[in-house]
Design a protein around this motif. Sequence first.
Motif, mmCIF file in Angstrom:
data_model
loop_
_atom_site.group_PDB
_atom_site.id
_atom_site.type_symbol
_atom_site.label_atom_id
_atom_site.label_comp_id
_atom_site.label_asym_id
_atom_site.label_seq_id
_atom_site.Cartn_x
_atom_site.Cartn_y
_atom_site.Cartn_z
ATOM 1 N N ALA A 41 83.463 115.169 60.636
ATOM 2 C CA ALA A 41 82.181 115.535 60.021
ATOM 3 C C ALA A 41 82.307 115.856 58.531
ATOM 4 O O ALA A 41 81.658 116.760 58.016
ATOM 5 N N HIS A 42 83.180 115.141 57.866
ATOM 6 C CA HIS A 42 83.301 115.243 56.407
ATOM 7 C C HIS A 42 83.116 113.850 55.815
ATOM 8 O O HIS A 42 83.458 112.855 56.454
ATOM 9 N N SER A 43 82.659 113.793 54.590
ATOM 10 C CA SER A 43 82.397 112.489 53.990
ATOM 11 C C SER A 43 83.685 111.801 53.545
ATOM 12 O O SER A 43 83.641 110.707 53.015
ATOM 13 N N GLY A 49 91.013 120.278 64.110
ATOM 14 C CA GLY A 49 89.557 120.335 63.987
ATOM 15 C C GLY A 49 88.822 120.093 65.288
ATOM 16 O O GLY A 49 87.884 119.303 65.344
ATOM 17 N N THR A 50 89.256 120.753 66.342
ATOM 18 C CA THR A 50 88.556 120.632 67.620
ATOM 19 C C THR A 50 88.195 122.024 68.126
ATOM 20 O O THR A 50 89.054 122.898 68.192
ATOM 21 N N ALA A 51 86.945 122.219 68.452
ATOM 22 C CA ALA A 51 86.534 123.487 69.043
ATOM 23 C C ALA A 51 86.414 123.311 70.551
ATOM 24 O O ALA A 51 87.116 123.929 71.332
ATOM 25 N N ASN A 99 93.178 124.225 61.885
ATOM 26 C CA ASN A 99 91.750 124.528 61.922
ATOM 27 C C ASN A 99 91.488 125.714 60.994
ATOM 28 O O ASN A 99 92.281 126.648 60.970
ATOM 29 N N PRO A 100 90.405 125.703 60.250
ATOM 30 C CA PRO A 100 90.119 126.876 59.409
ATOM 31 C C PRO A 100 89.817 128.119 60.242
ATOM 32 O O PRO A 100 89.845 129.226 59.717
ATOM 33 N N VAL A 101 89.511 127.919 61.514
ATOM 34 C CA VAL A 101 89.087 129.027 62.357
ATOM 35 C C VAL A 101 89.967 129.075 63.603
ATOM 36 O O VAL A 101 90.364 128.037 64.128
HETATM 37 N N1 LIG Z 1 80.315 123.731 75.064
HETATM 38 C C1 LIG Z 1 80.013 122.663 74.320
HETATM 39 N N2 LIG Z 1 80.798 121.585 74.355
HETATM 40 C C2 LIG Z 1 80.497 120.502 73.604
HETATM 41 C C3 LIG Z 1 79.335 120.484 72.790
HETATM 42 C C4 LIG Z 1 78.516 121.652 72.784
HETATM 43 O O1 LIG Z 1 77.489 121.713 72.107
HETATM 44 N N3 LIG Z 1 78.894 122.709 73.549
HETATM 45 N N4 LIG Z 1 79.046 119.376 72.049
HETATM 46 C C5 LIG Z 1 79.675 118.133 72.378
HETATM 47 C C6 LIG Z 1 79.569 117.210 71.239
HETATM 48 S S1 LIG Z 1 78.113 116.358 71.000
HETATM 49 C C7 LIG Z 1 80.604 116.966 70.418
HETATM 50 S S2 LIG Z 1 80.432 115.853 69.162
HETATM 51 C C8 LIG Z 1 81.902 117.588 70.639
HETATM 52 C C9 LIG Z 1 82.510 118.044 69.337
HETATM 53 O O2 LIG Z 1 83.650 118.745 69.606
HETATM 54 P P1 LIG Z 1 84.420 119.410 68.403
HETATM 55 O O3 LIG Z 1 84.846 118.376 67.461
HETATM 56 O O4 LIG Z 1 85.439 120.290 68.943
HETATM 57 O O5 LIG Z 1 83.221 120.200 67.767
HETATM 58 P P2 LIG Z 1 82.952 121.188 66.615
HETATM 59 O O6 LIG Z 1 82.430 122.385 67.240
HETATM 60 O O7 LIG Z 1 82.155 120.516 65.601
HETATM 61 O O8 LIG Z 1 84.387 121.555 66.098
HETATM 62 C C10 LIG Z 1 84.841 121.330 64.911
HETATM 63 C C11 LIG Z 1 86.089 122.147 64.721
HETATM 64 O O9 LIG Z 1 86.648 121.746 63.528
HETATM 65 C C12 LIG Z 1 86.901 122.844 62.702
HETATM 66 N N5 LIG Z 1 86.782 122.335 61.342
HETATM 67 C C13 LIG Z 1 85.715 122.241 60.547
HETATM 68 N N6 LIG Z 1 86.056 121.637 59.383
HETATM 69 C C14 LIG Z 1 87.368 121.349 59.473
HETATM 70 C C15 LIG Z 1 88.302 120.706 58.617
HETATM 71 O O10 LIG Z 1 87.983 120.280 57.529
HETATM 72 N N7 LIG Z 1 89.561 120.573 59.060
HETATM 73 C C16 LIG Z 1 89.955 121.004 60.263
HETATM 74 N N8 LIG Z 1 91.219 120.819 60.614
HETATM 75 N N9 LIG Z 1 89.117 121.627 61.099
HETATM 76 C C17 LIG Z 1 87.832 121.777 60.705
HETATM 77 C C18 LIG Z 1 85.927 123.884 63.111
HETATM 78 O O11 LIG Z 1 86.428 125.156 62.825
HETATM 79 C C19 LIG Z 1 85.812 123.629 64.604
HETATM 80 O O12 LIG Z 1 86.789 124.326 65.288
HETATM 81 O O13 LIG Z 1 81.786 118.674 71.519
HETATM 82 C C20 LIG Z 1 81.126 118.347 72.714
HETATM 83 N N10 LIG Z 1 81.321 119.424 73.630
#
Ligand SMILES: Nc1nc2c(c(=O)[nH]1)N[C@H]1C(S)=C(S)[C@@H](COP(=O)(O)OP(=O)(O)OC[C@H]3O[C@@H](n4cnc5c(=O)[nH]c(N)nc54)[C@H](O)[C@@H]3O)O[C@H]1N2
Lengths: 322, 967, 241
Positions: free
Chosen positions: B405-407, B183-185, B211-213
Amino acid sequence: MHPAFSVIFLTTLIGAGQGLFLALFSGQLYSAVNLLPAQESSFYITGSVIALGLMIGGLAASFWHLGRPERAWRAASQWRTSWLSREVIILPAVMGLVFIYGLLHFSGWHPNWFGNAIPNQPALIVGVITTLAVFILYIATGMIYASIKFLQEWASVLTVINYTLLGAASGFTLATALAAWQGSGLIGFYGTWAVILTLAGLLSRAASLYRNARIKYKSTVQSAIGMRHNAVVQKSMGMMGGSYNTREYFHGASAAWFKSIKYIFLVLVFPVPLLLLWAGFSTASVPLLATAFVVQYIGLLFERWFFFAQANHPQNLYYQTI
Amino acid sequence: MAVIHDPIQKPAGRTETKNTTCYMCACRCGIRVTVRDGEVRYIQGNPDHPLNKGIICAKGSSGIMKQYSPARLTKPLMRKPGSNRGDAEFEEVSWDHAFDVLEERLSHLRATDPKKFALFTGRDQMQALTGLFAKQFGTPNYAAHGGFCSVNMAAGMIYTIGGSFWEFGGPDLERAKLFVMIGTAEDHHSNPLKMELSKFKRNGGRFISINPVRTGYSAIADEWVPIKPGTDGALMLALTHEIIKQGLFDRDFLVNYTNSAELVNLDENSSEYGMFVRFEVPEEEGCFDPQNKLWWDRDLNKPISTHTPGADPYLLGEFKLPDGTPVKPAFQMLTERVQQYTPEWAENITGIPAETIRRLAYEMGITARDEKIELPIAWTDVWDNEHESVTGNPVAFHAMRGLAAHSNGFQSIRAMSILMSILGTIDRPGGFRHKAPFPRPIPPCPKNPTSPDDVQPNTPLNGMPLGWPADPDDLFVDDQGQPVRIDKAFSWEHPLSVHGLMHNVITNAHRGDPYRIDTLLLFMANMAWNSTMNTDEVRKMLNDKDEDGEYKIPFLVVADAFQSETVAYADLVLPDTTYLERHDVMSMLDRPISEYDGPVDSVRIPVVPPTGQCKPFQEVLIELGSRLKLPAFVDNEGTRKFRDYPDFVTNFETAPGSGIGFLAGWRGKGGEKAMRGEPNPDQWKMYEKNNCVFHYELPKSYQYMRNWNQGYLQWAQGNGLTRYAEPINCHIYSEVLQKFRLAAQDKNPGGRVPPQHLRKRIETFFDPLPFYYEPLESQLSDKHKYPLNAITQRPMAMYHSWDSQNAWLRQIHAYNYLYLHPQTAKAAGIEDESWMWIESMHGKVRCLSRYSEAVEPGTIWTWNAIGKASGAWNLDKDANESQQGFLLNHVISEELPASAEGDHLSNSDPVTGQAGWYDVRVRIYPASEGDEPVTFPQYEEMQAVPGTSPRRKWLQYFAGLFNNQKN
Amino acid sequence: MTQLALVIDLNVCVGCHACVTSCKQWNTSGAAGPLFDDNPYGKDPTGTFFNRVQTYEVGNYPNTETIHFPKSCLHCEDAPCVPVCPTGASYKRENDGIVLVDYDKCIGCKYCSWACPYGARELDEKEQVMTKCTLCVDRIYDESLPEAERKPACVMACPTNARLFGDVHDPDSEVSVAIREQGGYQLMPEWGTKPANHYLPRRKTKMHIHEDELVRVDNPLKKEDIRHKTTKDVTLDDWLL
Ligand SMILES: Nc1nc2c(c(=O)[nH]1)N[C@H]1C(S)=C(S)[C@@H](COP(=O)(O)OP(=O)(O)OC[C@H]3O[C@@H](n4cnc5c(=O)[nH]c(N)nc54)[C@H](O)[C@@H]3O)O[C@H]1N2
Ligand SMILES: Nc1nc2c(c(=O)[nH]1)N[C@H]1C(S)=C(S)[C@@H](COP(=O)(O)OP(=O)(O)OC[C@H]3O[C@@H](n4cnc5c(=O)[nH]c(N)nc54)[C@H](O)[C@@H]3O)O[C@H]1N2
Ligand code: SF4
Ligand code: SF4
Ligand code: SF4
Ligand code: SF4
Ligand code: SF4
Ligand SMILES: [Mo]
């Protein structure tokens, strides 16, 4: 490709101008060997002026196409490798020659080099050279497109033949109308050639349509990005508001519109002018023959639009089409 | 004007290069900025910076377009009298006037009821200062973005292993062999993570993404494991089941470094039920685990004090103490718990085939067991055992908001932390590594106030605005058990809401529940748009008045650098500088940029002067603090102590003479000391000379096993990082949670008990062992009507809502599609690239569809925060962002549907208050013929506010010549 | 003869666009002058970029690969864009094989771009001259830069080091070794343009589990003496004397 009106006008106008010159000169040539009655010099002068006018129009249109027209002179430098450069050299040369040709008819200078039976010998000589140049120009224009191997719809000798035949056909149609207008006796001669050239053009254009409908594209999205899989789909081009690559290489018309353009040009360039020519030269009707030319010319604008729009550039594989 | 020409000539102009720290996102890479004739020519990664080592990302490379953006605020603004909030009708005021207004209002509030001033901040990096200001002011109503961001990650892991992913720790990809990313984008560790991922892959490591995506980092994974959103807890538990079943856990690690072998009292009639048995019960002061628990020794066959030299405890089994009390080792309880969680069970929930789950478990277990790392680094543990080497099991995890980000995120993350622990990968090479100031005790020491009396007029807050509750007595509630904070943090609704619940502030303040406030100061938060749930309603609340025509939230101050959607609602706008124009610190007191090998902090030093009348918000706080005579900012006579922010940073100490300040580097009179020491008047210069960064590399023997590393812990204690040098054992079994559960079961004699309607909730969710439950919103949704999960992801080339004003970045993401699997789309009759609706229980949006084979068919997703309100960010009315871009937040609610527990419960994790962004259930259908081909909802165009510069029709940016250029 | 080029490793490229905007910022204030952006704050913003990162999906769910695909001018060895140029503005440098446009000579006829199968050239809509990746010719020879920084801006920026830069004619260069050892390939080889830039394909690391790896002598469960309950059924033990 995205059809640019500047290029559409450039190629159709000079094509017709070149054709008209060919008509004028073939008239003179035939009359030189007494196959046709000799014409007043005013006929040649008017003809040359019109031919020149068409070419000037074409040249002007081509400037529209240039981003930096003030530097256009630089384009003459690469004649060794570039067909575009060659065209840039030949076009003014042809125009100059046509001008001289008309001038010679106008000047009343009639030296006798080959015997009295042959009128206006300097013009005849210049005419031969000009004819040669006109053909080179047709080839150069056609080769600009035919030499780009990536545009497979264009990369064919048919492109050159089409440019030549369609340009000549429209020129002869115009010459027919001119002859009728000037009351010259060449209506039948020009008319016949106009018909022959139009029919030949139909043949070669149909051949290229046939060919293009069966093209097997060399490049695929697989070879474009190097992925061996049947299911490769582009999801993002890397930009969302468009770019030069999305503007220059897509005609942007709907499939239906695109298809109807084809039928429009097929009708306007071939059957309608043929009918008008047939109707016109039996009655020597200026309006009918003039209409024949106008219709055919408009048809050629559509033809040229289609020519560009039909070409699929392999770069489009990177920009979501083909 | 420079005109494009042959690229062989050198441009004229005077250039100079300066170092500072990027802030195009919160990752904080070191940058080198070349300035030509006063304008920014080039921003490159600083090759000498420990974080990014010269690399830079797409955002960082687009800083120029942020600096010269027409959306920049350059003047303090007051809402025009008579205009409505949201109309964005402003008049310029002077800073003096702005300060006078604030001083008058705030000093009144401070003298009467400090709670009525609330300060909330978005994705900022100066909680050390903002938190200090709030505390000094005396208001508990302070928090940053954590509650709507990833507090589940912080709390779930810190309450289990004393450290966390996010900015507090990460995967050791240099040594890992198997990397599991969940779950990290694109995380805050954006650049370093990219760099490490690539090295890891090139070294032959195996990378699995759950990840779902599949986009971004997941794209280059060796294996993509698509999972249904919100079900990772089930997966983690099934993996744990299989690893225990096969004996693939690290027994030594569990025995020595976790509470696995400690005996739990299972006498149901005892008030100690579910607590560890203690052999002596001294007053348990502070925040460390006293080492007074028992193991059951196999040789003596009786209980024995933990870590007794030579003892060899059972991990499994059930025993009876001499007094007849039934006990079990914690690991036995875990084993019993996961008995039911078979791979087949998880397959039904997660959509991952049981075979795959089994294989993943084997891969993890076998890699951990058979690819052991041994480093020739001798170290000593807290029990005085000397170790000749540091060993590690090279299985590394990284997870972020997909879990958080899930409850049900807190429990899922606990399950993951436990999985990481049984694999023996905590602060060991190839596994998870802490970053200073972590590890910290479980839970960490700072405590929030616990009673309404802790808030007093003209007095600093008694406690930290945000703390780490260890038991019900640490909650911040009144005698009736009702919340004291405006966001209801640390109340029975969300006891461990250690980062607050910013997403409920506006709703609560509007409703007057628990009370009304007067002034809300939002710093760097776009609460009228992308950081709010239920955006449409929240915008109405901001503009809502009560019977006497007074706004329900009477005074709204917005400190921002750009003309955001929120600025439109402000009564007072304070224009901030950009990161290239100000001093800033990434402080050890907040979230520094530490590396695995030791503490690192860093600074920003201006490379260009402020634009217009922009003033760094830091200076605003120093000025306000001085005017309000907050003790930290004035001396005993009440005169201002600090000239400006740099002066404050140099001279502030956490306590007189503590030697601890905002910056850890070059302390002491001449800069000879590190971590602590007297203020050094030349500290800024030394940072400037050293690439704006201070990197303290720990001796190798202090770099690993820090939870139990005597040398490290004593060093950390000595340098003020932690209060105690005690071991920090991983909590396989959580007593903290059990304490809350006992309270809910009325087994907390004399202690606090939850209100009746929340008892069941506390009892259920405060399970000391990890368990899986469906996200709360799903439980309350009609899943036939709303069959799909909708989630968002961050695009790598955009930071939240900031970057739509950036001329380069917005060309990459001008609007956003809704991505969905072709089957899902076709079943709903939706064509590719066509207009469609997404509808949840709470609202609907119209958007453009895009087919994708890289998404789990029950999930739909879009890029986060690309959609904008018309005219905001000083974009044209018809800019793509507002016409084709959309915001998913409109279909997400900040509150749950009414239920047995009450009707105004936050849509959040019941343990931590983490916003449940990714819980929303939706249905989709095609837009109909009559629908306009624009996104829905649409808002009236926001007008450009005074002080913003006109939008150019075109740009030819050329440093040194740009601002004189005519467009 | 030297042929400088980029080698792009799709195995590690995460599609971050760093190479896109770092290229833009370096080149917009670079030796050649600004790069144009049209309608930067309005509908359909567009502008000149020498490098773009595209995304493709390969295969069907769940066996989908998401490919991030950066592309700039490939500096073809047999560059078809050069001979067609009527003005000589497009040229290929003898000494290092970089294909460049002399913006002072270009007439904006676009003909060269028609002759590029890769869509690598972009017209500057304001200056009306053809532009393209210069391989950062104004960086790589700039002696005022530290040696380590005499590399293209995109290469310096790339967070995953997916962009390698060097001489593909030197068999011992980093790029040649990478092409040779990692299956480097060219785009659209069917045209014979011989792009100097190469791409490295995705590579997968897999793990093979042998059954006996699950059955081990040191299984920690053995330590827990999990005894099986004695059975109440009659067994042979009850019969044998
Ligand atoms: N370029 C860029 N970088 C950033 C940010 C930005 O806005 N832009 N924001 C920053 C901030 S504030 C934060 S908090 C971080 C967050 O960084 P990440 O945690 O990587 O942020 P998200 O984009 O919310 O990614 C959530 C990922 O989880 C996946 N996902 C959703 N639900 C589930 C699930 O139930 N299970 C699993 N396994 N995967 C799931 C989604 O498909 C997505 O790939 O990034 C930071 N970095
Ligand atoms: N649907 C959905 N919503 C989400 C998320 C999600 O995944 N899905 N993610 C959530 C998460 S993790 C987070 S952290 C939040 C982020 O939410 P926020 O932090 O509220 O949002 P941002 O868009 O980062 O912008 C905050 C404001 O900071 C301003 N700003 C930028 N630079 C400066 C500066 O230098 N000084 C000042 N004073 N202001 C500046 C911007 O102009 C903007 O108005 O969003 C949350 N919202
Ligand atoms: S990752 Fe963040 S801090 Fe680092 S360069 Fe990119 S925007 Fe700047
Ligand atoms: S910078 Fe590197 S990782 Fe990012 S898109 Fe470009 S090549 Fe890929
Ligand atoms: S990629 Fe295109 S522009 Fe570049 S050298 Fe090859 S043909 Fe010419
Ligand atoms: S656009 Fe410029 S570079 Fe291209 S062919 Fe024409 S003159 Fe040559
Ligand atoms: S080499 Fe230079 S010009 Fe070419 S894409 Fe990279 S940064 Fe841009
Ligand atoms: Mo966040």
